[in-house]
Scaffold this motif. Structure first.
Motif, PDB file in Angstrom:
ATOM      1  N   ASP A  40      15.235   5.845  -1.882  1.00  0.00           N
ATOM      2  CA  ASP A  40      14.867   5.297  -3.189  1.00  0.00           C
ATOM      3  C   ASP A  40      13.436   4.758  -3.179  1.00  0.00           C
ATOM      4  O   ASP A  40      12.858   4.512  -2.132  1.00  0.00           O
ATOM      5  N   ASP A  41      12.898   4.541  -4.354  1.00  0.00           N
ATOM      6  CA  ASP A  41      11.618   3.858  -4.547  1.00  0.00           C
ATOM      7  C   ASP A  41      10.457   4.544  -3.803  1.00  0.00           C
ATOM      8  O   ASP A  41       9.643   3.887  -3.166  1.00  0.00           O
ATOM      9  N   HIS A  42      10.423   5.866  -3.877  1.00  0.00           N
ATOM     10  CA  HIS A  42       9.327   6.651  -3.293  1.00  0.00           C
ATOM     11  C   HIS A  42       9.175   6.461  -1.791  1.00  0.00           C
ATOM     12  O   HIS A  42       8.070   6.524  -1.257  1.00  0.00           O
ATOM     13  N   THR A  43      10.280   6.238  -1.106  1.00  0.00           N
ATOM     14  CA  THR A  43      10.221   6.136   0.350  1.00  0.00           C
ATOM     15  C   THR A  43      10.954   7.314   0.977  1.00  0.00           C
ATOM     16  O   THR A  43      11.858   7.893   0.376  1.00  0.00           O
ATOM     17  N   VAL A  44      10.511   7.651   2.182  1.00  0.00           N
ATOM     18  CA  VAL A  44      11.148   8.702   2.961  1.00  0.00           C
ATOM     19  C   VAL A  44      11.390   8.176   4.370  1.00  0.00           C
ATOM     20  O   VAL A  44      10.695   7.283   4.839  1.00  0.00           O
ATOM     21  N   ARG A  45      12.399   8.751   5.019  1.00  0.00           N
ATOM     22  CA  ARG A  45      12.630   8.443   6.425  1.00  0.00           C
ATOM     23  C   ARG A  45      12.049   9.589   7.244  1.00  0.00           C
ATOM     24  O   ARG A  45      12.369  10.753   7.015  1.00  0.00           O
ATOM     25  N   VAL A  46      11.173   9.241   8.165  1.00  0.00           N
ATOM     26  CA  VAL A  46      10.586  10.229   9.059  1.00  0.00           C
ATOM     27  C   VAL A  46      11.263  10.077  10.414  1.00  0.00           C
ATOM     28  O   VAL A  46      11.308   8.979  10.979  1.00  0.00           O
ATOM     29  N   ASP A  47      11.817  11.161  10.912  1.00  0.00           N
ATOM     30  CA  ASP A  47      12.451  11.184  12.228  1.00  0.00           C
ATOM     31  C   ASP A  47      11.440  11.755  13.221  1.00  0.00           C
ATOM     32  O   ASP A  47      10.915  12.851  13.020  1.00  0.00           O
ATOM     33  N   LEU A  48      11.184  10.998  14.287  1.00  0.00           N
ATOM     34  CA  LEU A  48      10.208  11.401  15.289  1.00  0.00           C
ATOM     35  C   LEU A  48      10.896  11.850  16.570  1.00  0.00           C
ATOM     36  O   LEU A  48      11.937  11.302  16.939  1.00  0.00           O
ATOM     37  N   THR A  49      10.305  12.812  17.231  1.00  0.00           N
ATOM     38  CA  THR A  49      10.750  13.249  18.547  1.00  0.00           C
ATOM     39  C   THR A  49       9.571  13.080  19.484  1.00  0.00           C
ATOM     40  O   THR A  49       8.485  13.593  19.210  1.00  0.00           O
ATOM     41  N   ALA A  50       9.777  12.340  20.576  1.00  0.00           N
ATOM     42  CA  ALA A  50       8.712  12.111  21.552  1.00  0.00           C
ATOM     43  C   ALA A  50       9.215  12.508  22.928  1.00  0.00           C
ATOM     44  O   ALA A  50      10.294  12.095  23.350  1.00  0.00           O
ATOM     45  N   THR A  51       8.416  13.325  23.614  1.00  0.00           N
ATOM     46  CA  THR A  51       8.784  13.775  24.956  1.00  0.00           C
ATOM     47  C   THR A  51       7.602  13.608  25.906  1.00  0.00           C
ATOM     48  O   THR A  51       6.443  13.588  25.488  1.00  0.00           O
ATOM     49  N   SER A  52       7.926  13.495  27.182  1.00  0.00           N
ATOM     50  CA  SER A  52       6.925  13.491  28.239  1.00  0.00           C
ATOM     51  C   SER A  52       7.573  14.139  29.458  1.00  0.00           C
ATOM     52  O   SER A  52       8.739  13.858  29.756  1.00  0.00           O
ATOM     53  N   ALA A  53       6.841  15.004  30.109  1.00  0.00           N
ATOM     54  CA  ALA A  53       7.349  15.740  31.275  1.00  0.00           C
ATOM     55  C   ALA A  53       8.673  16.434  30.959  1.00  0.00           C
ATOM     56  O   ALA A  53       9.585  16.477  31.772  1.00  0.00           O
ATOM     57  N   GLY A  54       8.801  16.942  29.741  1.00  0.00           N
ATOM     58  CA  GLY A  54       9.990  17.678  29.346  1.00  0.00           C
ATOM     59  C   GLY A  54      11.211  16.839  29.033  1.00  0.00           C
ATOM     60  O   GLY A  54      12.281  17.385  28.793  1.00  0.00           O
ATOM     61  N   MET A  64       0.836  -1.177   0.000  1.00  0.00           N
ATOM     62  CA  MET A  64       0.000   0.000   0.000  1.00  0.00           C
ATOM     63  C   MET A  64       0.882   1.242   0.000  1.00  0.00           C
ATOM     64  O   MET A  64       2.018   1.201   0.438  1.00  0.00           O
ATOM     65  N   THR A  65       0.345   2.331  -0.475  1.00  0.00           N
ATOM     66  CA  THR A  65       1.097   3.579  -0.463  1.00  0.00           C
ATOM     67  C   THR A  65       0.267   4.681   0.173  1.00  0.00           C
ATOM     68  O   THR A  65      -0.955   4.646   0.190  1.00  0.00           O
ATOM     69  N   ALA A  66       0.953   5.643   0.676  1.00  0.00           N
ATOM     70  CA  ALA A  66       0.297   6.773   1.328  1.00  0.00           C
ATOM     71  C   ALA A  66      -0.360   7.674   0.296  1.00  0.00           C
ATOM     72  O   ALA A  66      -0.062   7.612  -0.893  1.00  0.00           O
ATOM     73  N   LYS A  67      -1.229   8.538   0.765  1.00  0.00           N
ATOM     74  CA  LYS A  67      -1.902   9.502  -0.093  1.00  0.00           C
ATOM     75  C   LYS A  67      -1.026  10.724  -0.352  1.00  0.00           C
ATOM     76  O   LYS A  67      -1.327  11.531  -1.210  1.00  0.00           O
ATOM     77  N   ILE A  68       0.059  10.849   0.382  1.00  0.00           N
ATOM     78  CA  ILE A  68       1.002  11.953   0.212  1.00  0.00           C
ATOM     79  C   ILE A  68       1.918  11.622  -0.961  1.00  0.00           C
ATOM     80  O   ILE A  68       2.417  10.506  -1.074  1.00  0.00           O
ATOM     81  N   SER A  69       2.185  12.587  -1.802  1.00  0.00           N
ATOM     82  CA  SER A  69       3.047  12.365  -2.957  1.00  0.00           C
ATOM     83  C   SER A  69       4.522  12.575  -2.598  1.00  0.00           C
ATOM     84  O   SER A  69       4.869  13.543  -1.928  1.00  0.00           O
ATOM     85  N   TYR A  70       5.355  11.679  -3.079  1.00  0.00           N
ATOM     86  CA  TYR A  70       6.803  11.746  -2.866  1.00  0.00           C
ATOM     87  C   TYR A  70       7.353  13.073  -3.363  1.00  0.00           C
ATOM     88  O   TYR A  70       8.216  13.677  -2.728  1.00  0.00           O
ATOM     89  N   SER A  71       6.830  13.561  -4.480  1.00  0.00           N
ATOM     90  CA  SER A  71       7.342  14.811  -5.064  1.00  0.00           C
ATOM     91  C   SER A  71       6.922  16.050  -4.263  1.00  0.00           C
ATOM     92  O   SER A  71       7.494  17.114  -4.428  1.00  0.00           O
ATOM     93  N   ASP A  72       5.941  15.900  -3.380  1.00  0.00           N
ATOM     94  CA  ASP A  72       5.455  17.040  -2.601  1.00  0.00           C
ATOM     95  C   ASP A  72       6.195  17.252  -1.280  1.00  0.00           C
ATOM     96  O   ASP A  72       5.903  18.213  -0.565  1.00  0.00           O
TER      97      ASP A  72
END
Length: 142
Positions: A114-128, A1-9
């Motif tokens: 490659d191949d219309h993939t992206v790496r998403v880097d997440l930041t998660a915090t709790s109580a600072g 499956m692929t996301a609704k977000i376009s790689y070019s966007d």
């Protein structure tokens, strides 16, 4: 499956909408029932403190699942996530009150792959404090 977000966007640095999640003791009970993880560190204050924790803590897998929601909500397709991993750096301490704990999660595009993939880097915090390290997802875009 692929996301609704376009790689070019998307470009490196594109920010995903941040989200805040609330975690209460009731949340932990429901998660324990769904996951089968009834470790007392997630519900018994006395036990949690005896093993060196400040109080009851959220399940790591629950915290990880909440964090990836930033990505799946952004893509509109959970099946677009092809890889996901984190390092647990600090626990989410959940007080026994009506407020619970909050987990704040933000994400941005760290790399176009490659191949219309992206790496998403997440930041998660709790109580600072940062609760997840090296939190990254690879997502296939349209």
């Amino acid at each position: 499956m692929t996301a609704k977000i376009s790689y070019s966007d998307v470009e490196v640095g594109t920010e995903l909408p941040a989200q805040t999640f609330t975690v209460t003791r009731a949340t932990l009970v429901r998660y324990a029932g769904a996951s089968g993880d009834f470790n007392p560190i997630h519900w018994n204050e006395k036990f949690a403190r005896e093993v060196g924790l400040p109080d009851v803590i959220a399940h790591g897998m629950f915290t990880m699942a909440e964090a990836i929601r930033v990505v799946t909500d952004w893509t509109g397709d959970p099946g677009a996530v092809v890889e996901y991993g984190v390092r647990f750096t600090k626990p989410v301490v959940v007080p026994n009150d009506d407020e619970g704990a909050t987990v704040e999660v933000s994400g941005k595009i760290g790399a176009k792959l490659d191949d219309h993939t992206v790496r998403v880097d997440l930041t998660a915090t709790s109580a600072g404090q940062k609760i997840l390290g090296m939190s990254r997802a690879v997502v296939r875009l349209a």
